[in-house]
Scaffold this active site. Sequence first.
Site, PDB file in Angstrom:
ATOM      1  N   HIS A 206       0.807  -1.215   0.000  1.00 63.86           N
ATOM      2  CA  HIS A 206       0.000   0.000   0.000  1.00 63.86           C
ATOM      3  C   HIS A 206       0.844   1.272   0.000  1.00 63.86           C
ATOM      4  CE1 HIS A 206       1.129  -0.317   4.222  1.00 63.86           C
ATOM      5  NE2 HIS A 206       1.025   0.993   4.231  1.00 63.86           N
TER       6      HIS A 206
HETATM    7  C1  UD1 Z   1      -1.031   5.437   5.984  1.00 69.68           C
HETATM    8  C2  UD1 Z   1       0.357   5.858   6.490  1.00 69.68           C
HETATM    9  C3  UD1 Z   1       1.324   4.692   6.394  1.00 69.68           C
HETATM   10  C4  UD1 Z   1       0.747   3.441   7.049  1.00 69.68           C
HETATM   11  C5  UD1 Z   1      -0.620   3.148   6.436  1.00 69.68           C
HETATM   12  C6  UD1 Z   1      -1.301   1.925   7.008  1.00 69.68           C
HETATM   13  C7  UD1 Z   1       0.850   8.219   6.131  1.00 69.68           C
HETATM   14  C8  UD1 Z   1       1.608   9.215   5.324  1.00 69.68           C
HETATM   15  N1  UD1 Z   1       0.894   6.965   5.708  1.00 69.68           N
HETATM   16  O1  UD1 Z   1      -0.914   5.158   4.589  1.00 69.68           O
HETATM   17  O2  UD1 Z   1       2.536   5.041   7.060  1.00 69.68           O
HETATM   18  O3  UD1 Z   1       1.607   2.348   6.820  1.00 69.68           O
HETATM   19  O4  UD1 Z   1      -1.469   4.294   6.657  1.00 69.68           O
HETATM   20  O5  UD1 Z   1      -2.459   1.608   6.258  1.00 69.68           O
HETATM   21  O6  UD1 Z   1       0.242   8.592   7.117  1.00 69.68           O
HETATM   22  N2  UD1 Z   1      -8.529   5.074   2.203  1.00 69.68           N
HETATM   23  C9  UD1 Z   1      -9.814   4.596   2.223  1.00 69.68           C
HETATM   24  N3  UD1 Z   1     -10.339   4.193   3.401  1.00 69.68           N
HETATM   25  C10 UD1 Z   1      -9.667   4.267   4.561  1.00 69.68           C
HETATM   26  C11 UD1 Z   1      -8.357   4.759   4.527  1.00 69.68           C
HETATM   27  C12 UD1 Z   1      -7.794   5.146   3.359  1.00 69.68           C
HETATM   28  O7  UD1 Z   1     -10.480   4.500   1.217  1.00 69.68           O
HETATM   29  O8  UD1 Z   1     -10.213   3.883   5.608  1.00 69.68           O
HETATM   30  C13 UD1 Z   1      -7.923   5.447   0.911  1.00 69.68           C
HETATM   31  C14 UD1 Z   1      -8.123   6.828   0.475  1.00 69.68           C
HETATM   32  O9  UD1 Z   1      -8.327   6.825  -0.902  1.00 69.68           O
HETATM   33  C15 UD1 Z   1      -6.794   7.490   0.759  1.00 69.68           C
HETATM   34  C16 UD1 Z   1      -5.814   6.370   0.577  1.00 69.68           C
HETATM   35  O10 UD1 Z   1      -6.530   5.199   0.985  1.00 69.68           O
HETATM   36  O11 UD1 Z   1      -6.554   8.559  -0.090  1.00 69.68           O
HETATM   37  C17 UD1 Z   1      -4.582   6.486   1.370  1.00 69.68           C
HETATM   38  O12 UD1 Z   1      -4.842   6.714   2.747  1.00 69.68           O
HETATM   39  P1  UD1 Z   1      -3.787   7.580   3.584  1.00 69.68           P
HETATM   40  O13 UD1 Z   1      -4.307   7.791   4.929  1.00 69.68           O
HETATM   41  O14 UD1 Z   1      -3.379   8.773   2.801  1.00 69.68           O
HETATM   42  O15 UD1 Z   1      -2.479   6.714   3.620  1.00 69.68           O
HETATM   43  P2  UD1 Z   1      -2.199   5.154   3.655  1.00 69.68           P
HETATM   44  O16 UD1 Z   1      -1.749   4.743   2.313  1.00 69.68           O
HETATM   45  O17 UD1 Z   1      -3.280   4.379   4.288  1.00 69.68           O
END
Ligand code: UD1
Length: 364
Positions: A206
């Site tokens: 991810h």
């Molecule tokens: C974040 C952390 C990463 C951690 C990971 C665990 C940062 C910069 N990164 O990355 O260190 O390893 O979490 O998962 O903080 N989304 C959903 N539903 C959710 C959550 C996320 O649809 O419940 C989607 C959204 O499109 C979002 C994308 O996932 O834009 C990324 O989520 P984000 O919180 O930006 O970072 P992660 O890739 O989850």
Amino acid sequence: MKVCSVVGARPQFVKAGVVARALRDVGGTHEVMIHTGQHYDRNMSAVFFDELDLPHPKYNLGVGSATHGVQTAKMLVGLEEIFVAEQPDVVVVFGDTNSTLAAAISASKLHLPVAHVEAGLRSFNRSMPEEINRLVADTVSDLLFAPSEHARAQLLSEGHSDARVLVSGDVMFDATLLAAERARDVSDVQHRLKIEADQYFLATFHRAENTDDPARLRAIAHTLLELANVAPVVLPLHPRTRAALKRDALLERVEAGLLVCEPLGYVDILRLIMDARAVVTDSGGLQKEAFFVGVRCFVLRDETEWTELVAAGWNRLVPPGDANTMTAKILDASPWSPVPIRPYGDGNASALIAHALKDRYGSD
Ligand code: UD1
């Protein structure tokens, strides 16, 4: 002692769960759980609160998805108000996400003591958002809980004073020990996925560096499809990864060739790790969880913060590049004989952390 613990993303729920439990055991503490809402899907968030017996968050900022600037800014605004209202004795932050960054900055600007759980980890790759978050969180924290001697040495080499650093061990080891038996007893995930122990690969990825770069994304997808010719590949799909595969028209092939499922809860994922033939991942957590349960792990990264595990032969780096080279590395049949090591404490990191917090910030 009043503690404000700030969580927001999936790995933080696991870490905060064991610390919350240890704080309850120590007694005389009142923990206020604050959820930034960075992760919000049920299977990325609520499921962990249920499974890990985490205190229900008193606050949820509901920041959701956005660019780093917007996401972090919304957190800063919300957290400041909460910290001013709550006036905690200490703010505890976990790991390396944007939620860690925002909470550490917000609290330190209000002159509230900050304790960072999982301090001193470095990938030395500043293009990773997590690396920036770690560097800033460590810089503004008052108490640095290092998961290993290696992490402590890194903090000292950066000029952090010895008095601020405590080698606690890794709270994720505590969490694994606590949940492993339950995973064996109650998880029916293998039955649901129709797979047999030791007969499948478990894959997760991810990280932005892998999902946002089409060449790396394609290389990983092709590698996993190649592996699936040898044994089933289970891929619990992070929402970011699903969106990226769709963007690059890879999702259909991946869904046809692999055992794709929704993100799993802690007990199910632990069960899948325990019985996997090997784990293939870019997750920081899974790299260690595989080691804790004695399973081989291939790391889809150019470098890792958990260098001890690579040095001792438990984990192997498989930088996303040429899919044939990656597949060959993972299927390499030479004998696997990792050196026994125990770098992350004895499974009592959360108790050490709770006692240290009470000693330092408790009023009596
Ligand atoms: C974040 C952390 C990463 C951690 C990971 C665990 C940062 C910069 N990164 O990355 O260190 O390893 O979490 O998962 O903080 N989304 C959903 N539903 C959710 C959550 C996320 O649809 O419940 C989607 C959204 O499109 C979002 C994308 O996932 O834009 C990324 O989520 P984000 O919180 O930006 O970072 P992660 O890739 O989850």
